[in-house]
Design an enzyme around this catalytic site. Structure first.
Site, PDB file in Angstrom:
ATOM      1  CE  LYS A 107      14.852  20.818   7.648  1.00 58.53           C
ATOM      2  NZ  LYS A 107      13.742  21.781   7.405  1.00 58.53           N
ATOM      3  N   GLY A 131       7.628  20.765  -1.664  1.00 60.46           N
ATOM      4  CA  GLY A 131       8.245  22.074  -1.524  1.00 60.46           C
ATOM      5  C   GLY A 131       8.704  22.622  -2.857  1.00 60.46           C
ATOM      6  CB  SER A 132      11.031  25.370  -3.579  1.00 59.91           C
ATOM      7  OG  SER A 132      12.277  24.900  -3.077  1.00 59.91           O
ATOM      8  N   GLY A 183      14.748  23.426  -3.859  1.00 63.57           N
ATOM      9  CA  GLY A 183      15.030  22.631  -2.674  1.00 63.57           C
ATOM     10  C   GLY A 183      14.844  21.157  -2.911  1.00 63.57           C
ATOM     11  N   GLY A 184      13.779  20.797  -3.620  1.00 63.59           N
ATOM     12  CA  GLY A 184      13.529  19.398  -3.900  1.00 63.59           C
ATOM     13  C   GLY A 184      14.574  18.791  -4.804  1.00 63.59           C
ATOM     14  CD  GLU A 208       2.756  18.274  -4.271  1.00 59.00           C
ATOM     15  OE1 GLU A 208       2.271  19.426  -4.268  1.00 59.00           O
ATOM     16  OE2 GLU A 208       2.325  17.354  -3.559  1.00 59.00           O
ATOM     17  CB  CYS A 212       0.884  22.250  -4.767  1.00 61.58           C
ATOM     18  SG  CYS A 212      -0.232  21.033  -4.029  1.00 61.58           S
ATOM     19  CD  GLU A 257       4.576  26.325  -8.241  1.00 61.29           C
ATOM     20  OE1 GLU A 257       3.572  26.010  -7.584  1.00 61.29           O
ATOM     21  OE2 GLU A 257       5.667  25.725  -8.146  1.00 61.29           O
TER      22      GLU A 257
END
Length: 481
Positions: A147, A202-203, A206-207, A226, A263, A351
């Protein structure tokens, strides 16, 4: 541009057809395919770096280095495949005299099948179309459908084209690598019945959404995400006294590296009260420069994250970087105290993606340990101490909070090696596996055991004539050729 349902089905069908070929490929073949992809990316580096810089504004030097890391990962996994221990080949010979009698058992790891990979915004090469997730999934013997990230669509398309062509030219089957675009296509991808595992960087939001989709399927699949990390750092008073200037320089360089979009950025730093470390940091920050952030979404979220922290009554601004221009993010250092962190971790330990770090003053070990117990799972944790410091209790806590514990240096920068671990407890990752290093391959493998199977029907790597050439364990004894 959004990939249609029909297109996704076509890519999935091609990946499904390619999967048995990848699984059955000899180690030398699979390694050749991976190296061919690496060679093709190196050959097109000029073209790719120009596209990446136009879309991400990360700069040629950073991007060229990232291409090198990306092709290095592909070549590392080629050596992993050739070395063979990743298969975990294990044999127990039949023993009629055992209680109960034991059959012959032969165990190995094999590819799970087609894998979905979600590209990251902050590493348009190394955690993107041909990054570590894709490299490790291919090495495990699985086709990949990626993606694309909306932050670098042209780069994603060009990279996918180069890698897919290189794989096929080297002899890999059609359908080995495909690319989809659009959020809807990403959601559909992780739910597609052909997909057997997914990797994501990613965020947290979203994850988590994709994690829930993967878990909610009629046939749930593993989702290796992650997601978020504050990467705590502990500095002792003795360390400040011995090398405070160097530590301050290291911290400022680390939290501003890549405009704070790594990250592994040190997001929260525990410092002894009145040791002078804050003054050392404050003197350095005004000379630091910010820069444009990767996407409009990240740009909008950065001041919101700062405001969220500043809303806490305990938080103060210690120093700002040089004034920002053209909407660039300006470095900032905030301060609070350990008692506030222990009381309100949901506010102070969230974060914030960008060039910001939070210094947390502590008074003695009890104050520090109480705050550390509130720290969420992270990718890294760092201790800066001296020989005379007793940091056993601190280490015990941080070891439970992070996948990599540093005793020197700063966490930004992740070596791609056999021993590396890039993961950690939730919310750093959704699993206990790594997304960097040789053992990242384990995410996309599953065990299978053959009981009393005829030699001719066993996979080649489990037959006696091949076992002698590969690392394996037989009747509990480790054997290395």
């Amino acid at each position: 541009m959004t990939t249609t349902t029909e297109q996704l089905d076509q890519y999935a069908a091609a990946a499904e057809a390619a999967a048995p070929v990848w699984r059955a490929a000899r180690a030398a073949e699979r390694a050749t395919w991976l190296r061919a992809a690496a060679d093709a990316l190196d050959a097109h580096a000029d073209d790719l770096v120009a596209i990446a810089d136009a879309e991400t504004r990360l700069g040629e030097a950073r991007l060229r280095g990232e291409v090198g890391r990306t092709t290095g990962q592909l070549r590392l996994f080629a050596t992993v495949v050739e070395e063979g221990s990743y298969l975990e080949l294990t044999v127990d010979d039949a023993d009629a005299g055992a209680t109960p009698p034991r059959p012959e058992l032969r165990r190995m790891l094999t590819g799970v099948g087609p894998v979905a990979v979600f590209s990251a915004s902050n590493f348009p090469f190394a955690f993107s179309v041909a990054g570590g997730d894709t490299a490790s999934a291919l090495a495990a013997g699985n086709p990949v459908i990626v993606k694309a990230h909306s932050g670098h669509p042209r780069l994603s398309a060009r990279t996918a084209e180069i890698v897919a062509d290189a794989l096929e030219a080297a002899g890999a089957p059609a359908g080995s690598l495909a690319l989809v675009e659009g959020r809807e296509a990403g959601n559909a991808l992780v739910q597609h019945p052909v997909i057997q595992a997914a990797g994501f960087t990613g965020s947290l939001g979203g994850g988590r959404a994709l994690f829930d989709l993967a878990s909610g399927r009629p046939d749930p699949i593993p989702f290796y995400g992650e997601l978020g990390s504050v990467n705590p750092v502990v500095v002792t008073a003795a360390a400040v006294a011995a090398r405070g200037d160097a530590l301050a320089q290291g911290l400022v360089g680390s939290f501003t590296l890549g405009i704070g979009q790594f990250c592994t950025k040190p997001g929260v730093v525990f410092v002894p009260r009145d040791a002078g470390f804050e003054d050392l940091v404050a003197a350095l920050v005004p000379s630091t420069a910010g820069g444009p952030l990767l996407t409009d979404r990240i740009t909008a979220a950065f001041p919101e994250g700062i405001a969220h922290l500043e809303a806490d009554a305990s938080v103060e601004v210690l120093a700002h970087g040089a004034p920002a221009e053209d909407g660039s993010a300006r470095p900032i250092v905030l301060t609070t105290d350990a008692a506030a962190v222990a009381a309100r971790p949901e506010t102070l330990l969230e974060e914030c993606f960008g060039p910001v770090t939070l210094l947390v003053r502590y008074d003695g070990d009890d104050d520090l340990l109480a705050a550390l117990r509130a720290v969420p799972g992270s990718l890294t944790a760092t201790i800066h101490s001296e020989k005379e410091d007793d940091v056993a209790d601190v280490l015990a806590l941080l070891e439970r909070r992070a996948g990599r514990v540093l005793f020197a240096g700063w966490p930004t920068g992740v070596a791609v090696t056999w021993s590396q671990h890039h993961g950690g407890p939730w919310p750093a990752t959704t699993s206990l596996h790594t997304s960097v290093g040789a053992t990242a391959i384990r995410r996309f493998l599953r065990p299978v055991v053959f009981q009393d199977a005829p030699q001719r029907l066993l996979p080649a790597v489990l037959r006696d004539d091949t076992l002698s050439l590969l690392p394996h364990r037989r009747n509990g004894e480790l054997r290395v050729p």
